[in-house]
Design an enzyme around this catalytic site. Structure first.
Site, PDB file in Angstrom:
ATOM      1  N   CYS A  23     -43.926 -31.871  18.726  1.00  0.00           N
ATOM      2  CA  CYS A  23     -44.412 -30.962  17.689  1.00  0.00           C
ATOM      3  C   CYS A  23     -44.207 -31.531  16.284  1.00  0.00           C
ATOM      4  O   CYS A  23     -44.681 -30.968  15.309  1.00  0.00           O
ATOM      5  CB  CYS A  23     -43.765 -29.593  17.833  1.00  0.00           C
ATOM      6  SG  CYS A  23     -44.149 -28.839  19.419  1.00  0.00           S
TER       7      CYS A  23
ATOM      8  N   HIS B 150     -50.278 -23.198  15.409  1.00  0.00           N
ATOM      9  CA  HIS B 150     -49.570 -24.429  15.748  1.00  0.00           C
ATOM     10  C   HIS B 150     -50.408 -25.350  16.656  1.00  0.00           C
ATOM     11  O   HIS B 150     -50.170 -25.456  17.848  1.00  0.00           O
ATOM     12  CB  HIS B 150     -48.236 -24.067  16.425  1.00  0.00           C
ATOM     13  CG  HIS B 150     -47.340 -25.234  16.686  1.00  0.00           C
ATOM     14  ND1 HIS B 150     -47.398 -26.409  15.977  1.00  0.00           N
ATOM     15  CD2 HIS B 150     -46.347 -25.410  17.600  1.00  0.00           C
ATOM     16  CE1 HIS B 150     -46.480 -27.259  16.443  1.00  0.00           C
ATOM     17  NE2 HIS B 150     -45.841 -26.671  17.431  1.00  0.00           N
TER      18      HIS B 150
END
Lengths: 394, 476
Positions: free
Chosen positions: A83, A338
């Protein structure tokens, strides 16, 4: 060791609207983000001398981005750091410029997650390191264990802990409601958060960030050349990335109530940028609120709150848009969404706009320094990037 | 002297009230409850449990044989005994065998072990019988069946129950069967089984055995008789000349169910738990014939009653009721439920190479302990997480260490047969930490600091491969 402070400037950025971009291909998203950055910098594709492409799931090599962008036969590197991939792409571009090898570099990150047809993030099976005999958990579970750990360490009942976390979700939804590019633009209430279905106990639906499609890009150049492109470049003050050795799952020393990599990345970044009191000196911060508990522990790990006192700051509204240190002014991962490979660059996009005074309804007062905190991996085994940027040299 | 030197058992935590099955199918309520193995259990995992219970207080390296008996082995073509031997960590030079094919396979394995030890070809054979049979939904077998396992160690030193004699007859009779194409156990008409099966085969076997043993029914303190019918046990015991009140054991039908080939050994274990030196037990097991044993309890029986052994009695007492029958259907995958909106399980298809490479580490939970700083670590680390010493470690087993939950969560997103998946970080006494799934838990009861046991379970089944590993469960 010279470090990177004031050697690199961002002169252009682009970020598309994140969300369920059903009608867009990943090519569309990459092109829209990068061409917004070209326009912002006042340059074109021919000016790019090297490029970094960040994506976890889009495919192998940088051809995924090189094909739609057609930059020609220049170095184009694919990076992956879970991430934190978007920040990793930016780091590649910044390091290239800081080294003097190139003058202008591009970083672009994107992910097309809504084409999978299922909830949450995809799962991958690496060939060499995969063990088939492991626990069965998803990212929400990995972070839920930090919520359990934090509540236990600080004597909070699940009800008390969840109420605390809910205020973070409400804050970020408020900020997202002011942002036309955010995935979610709806205000929520504490009751909605508390009554939402559980995703990974104790975390409910509103404790979890959105899984989104999206892309973001940055163009960087040498700090001493930046003003040739624009009057308000943003300067890199510090850029660190910290990868832990999975100590949290190997050693009983880890408390599941903080992220060690965040703590260490913060210390290194503040040192490089010359920041002594981040709570006082930072104007805004975009942090990795993949789950509300992550943002809560970031307050303490990034030294915005004293250890164990995030609760007081949450209650006091310290991190709201009008608070002392506004955090996730664009809605954060929670509301902006995201798309993994794009998130680090999306964070920097907001810091960049804030420091230029172009954050519209979300604008913080007298901005001087902002930071991004971008985390890959899970509590106990994370990779954390911290980038500090400022609107002035020195 | 050849006989049993140790014993152990396993009964799954969950019980289903037979009245609940009746309610679900609008059938008359049958009395009692049946044990239901969790969705992540099977005859192999229950066998590991029973074996570990049996091996408490036993020196592992003394075991040189492992016989596994079941009609519900996970594989038709792959030895379950070898998997269990690997998990337990018994000597490589052990004889391992699978027994199957009838209700009698448990006592077939027992007899084979006794004969092997008597002949001198092995010294200590672990015999495990384990069953998880399926009856047709809405049928009588589903109501009467139960899941469970038992294990005994057969040896010639420190014998607690000498096997004085054994006797067998066979009978070709289609009473209970399951073909290679069947999922559920089939059975013939009750009256036929009673008349031509139980009432003829068992008396013939017992009278033949008593004649061979040169004993009479009066010489036995207990008759352990297995026939797959609770009602018939009492009738038959009486018919054989034993007093149902004083010489017969309650055969676990009403609290565990008919556990098939594991039942004779489970009942024997229950009898051993209460036996005293000098008692004589006759063990009679029916199934395509009949096996009969005479066992004499020796003085060492008291030594076998180790404190931490669960046995049948403690496992019966340790239970949770399965609230509703639908959960049983779900656990056995007898209904198709809405698939989770998650990646298909196929992406976790195990490579046999990758599984094999990690057998020591994963099947035995073998970690490392740093010789420089003493920190235990799992998975094994060549470079110590604490002091960074390289290749300065000894192997370290986490299996016999006590553990507590440091943190946990209930994951509703993870695809599983019975959501949510409870995941826990465990801290071990003496050091070391591990991330594992938690099973047999009530989510509402999970707490930081709760003590847990490690339990060998099936993680999932995909592509013809059962993938097993360890989980934890609240201490039973």
């Amino acid at each position: 060791m010279e470090g990177i402070k004031d050697k690199v400037a961002i002169i252009g950025m682009g970020c598309i609207k994140f969300g369920e971009n059903w009608e867009q291909t990943i090519d569309d998203m990459i092109i829209d983000a990068v061409y917004e950055a070209y326009d912002d910098a006042g340059i074109g594709p021919d000016d790019i001398q090297a490029a970094w492409w960040g994506s976890v799931w889009a495919g192998e090599t940088a051809q995924i981005a090189a094909t739609p962008l057609k930059l020609g036969y220049i170095p184009f590197t694919h990076v992956e750091n879970a991430c934190a991939t978007g920040s990793e792409a930016l780091r590649g571009a910044c390091y290239a410029v800081a080294s003097g090898v190139v003058d202008i570099a591009l970083a672009v990150g994107a992910e097309k997650l809504k084409d999978t047809g299922f909830m949450g993030l995809p799962q991958v099976r690496p060939i060499a390191t995969w063990s088939y005999r492991v626990s069965s958990d998803t990212p929400p579970a990995e972070f839920a264990m930090m919520a359990t750990g934090y509540f236990a360490k600080h004597g909070l009942s699940v009800e008390e802990g969840k109420k605390l976390l809910a205020q973070i979700a409400v804050k970020n939804h408020h900020n997202g409601s002011l942002n036309p590019k955010a995935h979610f633009q709806r205000e929520i209430t504490l009751e909605m958060v508390m009554n939402a279905p559980i995703v990974a106990y104790p975390l409910g639906l509103f404790d979890c960030c959105g899984v989104s499609d999206g892309a973001a890009a940055a163009i960087v150049t040498r700090a001493d050349m930046a003003k040739k492109f624009r009057s308000d470049p943003i300067y890199i003050k510090a850029m660190t990335i910290c990868q832990g050795p999975r100590e949290g799952f190997l050693s009983q020393n880890y408390d599941f109530a903080h992220v060690e990599e965040t703590k260490r990345a913060a210390v290194a970044a503040y040192k490089e940028a010359g920041i002594r009191n981040p709570r006082e000196e930072m104007s805004c911060a975009e942090v990795h609120d993949c789950f509300t508990i992550t943002e809560l522990t970031i307050y303490e790990d990034m030294q915005f709150s004293n250890p164990g006192q995030a609760r007081d700051d949450i209650q006091a509204g310290t991190f709201t848009l009008n608070g002392k240190l506004p955090i996730n002014t664009d809605g954060g991962l929670k509301c902006f969404g995201h798309p993994v490979g794009a998130s680090g660059l999306r964070m920097m996009y907001e810091v960049y706009k804030q420091l230029q005074g172009k954050a519209d309804k979300r604008q913080v007062k007298n901005p001087r320094l902002g930071l991004t905190h971008n985390q890959g991996g899970a509590p106990g085994t994370a990779t954390v990037s911290v980038v500090i940027a400022g609107n002035d040299l020195g | 002297m050849v006989g049993i030197t140790s014993y152990g058992a396993y009964i799954p935590l969950y019980r289903l009230n037979r009245a609940e099955i009746g309610r679900a199918w609008e059938m008359p309520a049958a009395p009692g409850e049946r044990a239901v193995a969790n969705y992540d259990e099977d005859s192999l995992t229950m066998a590991v449990e029973a074996a570990r219970d049996c091996l408490k207080g036993i020196k592992l390296d003394s075991v040189d044989g492992l016989f596994f008996a079941s009609t519900t082995s996970p594989y038709k073509d792959k030895q379950t005994a070898a998997t269990i031997a690997m998990v337990l960590g018994i000597n490589r030079e052990s004889v391992t065998m699978d027994f199957s094919g009838s209700l009698r396979c448990g006592t077939n394995a027992l007899r084979a072990a006794v004969d092997a030890v008597r002949s001198g070809s092995a010294n200590n054979i672990l015999v495990i019988a384990s069953e998880m049979r399926l009856g047709y939904p809405a049928g009588a077998n589903e109501i009467s069946f139960g899941d469970g396992a038992a294990a005994v160690l057969v040896g010639n030193e420190a014998v607690i129950a000498e096997v004085e004699g054994s006797y067998s007859i066979y009978e070709e009779l289609q009473d209970f069967w399951r073909s290679d194409k069947d999922l559920f156990v089939r059975s013939a008409e009750d009256r036929f089984i009673v008349d031509e099966g139980y009432n003829k085969v068992i008396p013939a076997a017992v009278s033949g055995a008593l004649k061979k043993f040169n004993l009479t029914s009066k010489d036995f303190s207990t008759c352990v008789l297995y026939v797959p019918s609770q009602r018939q046990v009492g009738t038959l015991v009486k018919k054989l000349g034993f007093d149902p009140k004083t010489q017969s054991k309650d055969m676990l039908f009403s609290n565990a169910g008919d556990v098939g080939s594991a039942m004779p050994m489970m009942s024997l274990v229950q009898t051993l738990e209460e036996a005293t030196a000098g008692n004589r037990i006759i063990l009679v097991a029916y199934g395509n014939g009949c096996d009969v044993f005479s066992l004499k309890i020796a003085d060492d029986i008291e030594k076998a009653k180790v404190k931490d052994r669960m046995g049948i009695s403690r496992f019966i007492a340790s239970k949770k009721m399965l609230g509703n029958y639908n959960r049983y259907l779900r656990w056995r995958e007898l209904v198709t439920v809405q698939p989770p909106a998650r990646p298909p399980i196929e992406f976790r298809l195990p490579g046999p190479q990758a599984l094999w490479k990690e057998n020591e580490k994963e099947l035995r939970l073998r970690g490392t302990k740093c010789k420089n700083c003493g920190t235990p670590q799992y998975p094994p680390q060549r470079v110590c997480v604490n002091c960074r010493a390289k290749d300065n470690f000894e192997y370290y087993s986490f299996l016999d260490k006590k553990a507590k939950v440091f943190s946990f969560c209930h994951d509703h997103l993870m695809a599983t047969i019975d959501p949510p998946v409870t995941v826990a970080v465990l801290d071990f006494e003496g050091g070391g930490r591990m991330l594992v799934d938690m099973t047999d838990r009530d989510p509402a009861e999970c707490k930081v600091g709760m003590p847990v046991d490690l339990t060998f379970r099936k993680l999932y089944y995909v592509g013809g491969i059962y993938n097993y590993w360890w989980k934890c469960r609240p201490a039973r």
